[in-house]
Design an enzyme around this catalytic site. Structure first.
Site, PDB file in Angstrom:
ATOM      1  N   SER A 234     -57.170 -11.835 -20.968  1.00 45.44           N
ATOM      2  CA  SER A 234     -55.780 -11.437 -20.764  1.00 45.44           C
ATOM      3  C   SER A 234     -55.608 -10.833 -19.364  1.00 45.44           C
ATOM      4  CB  SER A 234     -55.367 -10.467 -21.872  1.00 45.44           C
ATOM      5  OG  SER A 234     -53.980 -10.314 -21.940  1.00 45.44           O
TER       6      SER A 234
ATOM      7  N   ASP B 229     -53.809 -15.280 -27.046  1.00 50.00           N
ATOM      8  CA  ASP B 229     -54.536 -14.286 -26.251  1.00 50.00           C
ATOM      9  C   ASP B 229     -56.020 -14.227 -26.633  1.00 50.00           C
ATOM     10  OD1 ASP B 229     -55.502 -11.466 -25.539  1.00 50.00           O
ATOM     11  OD2 ASP B 229     -53.512 -11.480 -24.630  1.00 50.00           O
TER      12      ASP B 229
END
Length: 329
Positions: A43, A182
């Site tokens: 991320s 993610d």
């Protein structure tokens, strides 16, 4: 003390809190001894990892500092928005709204401002061919829950968007017929490629979440916040626990002389974690990209890195600087 030390870096994700990691890296890059073998990132950690590599490719350590600065300042809200006091409330607003509506309703055209920043600042073709170190960018395959790592030779903008795709804010990212969210759901940060594939023995973990948090939440909001935090932390805790247990086992069996046994036996771990202020921030601030907030996080990261250097520089390349058993066993 001036001897060059080549490190493996593991960079945790955490939205706007990744500006703290920017500060840590900015301070480390000032040190003439600092060198890198490989970086794993999830991320926001993935963004920092790739900016670090792209800047280093262009102009070494100073180029990396400039690249990180350019990326984070590009993300900063305009002054008039921040001065109107909207930055702090925007995160909570979107957090509440996304609990009732999906990104397919809120953002049907899947507009992502990160795409523009990444396409402007990274020459992906050049990075694929000439990355100065290995990259391991984490994403989570939705249908299987498996961790997927993308390497430096294949990276494109979609891989980075996949690594940072929060499912309540963005539509799933499609890559070669597979859909990703993610990377934090599967590894935040990911350690095994640094442990299993690296040559260097020193691994520095730069974390945005505290490994311990005192008190039991009792309010509905407090419980929801802690559940969200654990969802992005437990995979890392399990992976690190397995590594520490393996390392202990190998040290008790010195007659095992295979390459893997020797590697586990002599791995050295180092940790730079959040200070109390960062650890206490509400998770909605991960969406706060106001200039003052991001610079504050950067400065805290620089301060934390400076403290780490003062306390532990002599241990790098020699021995582990953090008490792993306290956190992972």
């Amino acid at each position: 003390m001036s001897k060059r030390v080549e490190l493996n870096l593991a960079l945790q994700g955490g939205g706007a809190h990744g500006a703290f990691t920017w500060g840590v890296l900015d301070r480390l890059l000032e040190e003439p001894w600092f060198a890198i073998e490989a970086v794993s990132g999830t991320s926001a950690g993935a963004m920092n990892a790739v900016m670090l590599a792209e800047g280093w490719r262009k102009a070494g350590a100073e180029g990396a500092r400039e690249q990180l600065h350019n990326f984070w300042t590009h993300l900063m809200l305009p002054e008039e928005v921040a001065s109107a006091g909207m930055a702090g409330s925007a995160g909570r607003f979107w957090q509440n709204l996304s609990s009732h509506l999906s990104p397919y309703d809120l953002n049907p055209f899947d507009i992502n401002p990160l795409r523009d920043a990444l396409e402007r600042q990274i020459d992906f073709d050049a990075l694929n061919r000439h990355s100065p170190f290995q990259l391991h960018i984490a994403a989570t395959e939705i249908e299987t829950g498996r961790l997927r790592l993308f390497g430096e030779s294949e990276l494109q903008v979609e891989h980075l968007l996949a690594s940072a795709c929060l499912p309540n804010l963005h539509q799933a990212v499609e890559i070669d017929g597979r859909y990703y969210w993610d990377g934090g759901f599967a590894g935040n940060p990911v350690l095994y490629p640094l442990v299993m594939e690296g040559r260097q023995r020193d691994l520095l973990m730069i974390l945005l979440q505290p490994l311990e948090k005192s008190g039991v939440p009792t309010t509905a909001q407090g419980i929801a916040d802690r559940v969200a935090e654990l969802g992005f932390l437990t995979t890392f805790m399990r992976e690190m626990r397995a590594i520490v247990l393996m390392q202990q086992k190998m040290r008790k069996r010195p007659w095992l002389l295979g390459a893997l046994e020797r590697r586990f036996r002599y791995l050295r771990f180092h940790l730079i974690g959040p200070d109390e202020t960062l650890a206490s921030l509400h998770r909605s601030t991960k969406l706060d990209t106001s200039r003052a907030f991001l610079y504050q996080l950067r400065d805290r990261g620089r301060e934390r890195a400076g403290r780490f250097i003062a306390l532990h520089r002599a241990k790098l390349g020699v021995r582990t600087s953090c008490v792993l058993q306290r956190y992972f066993l």
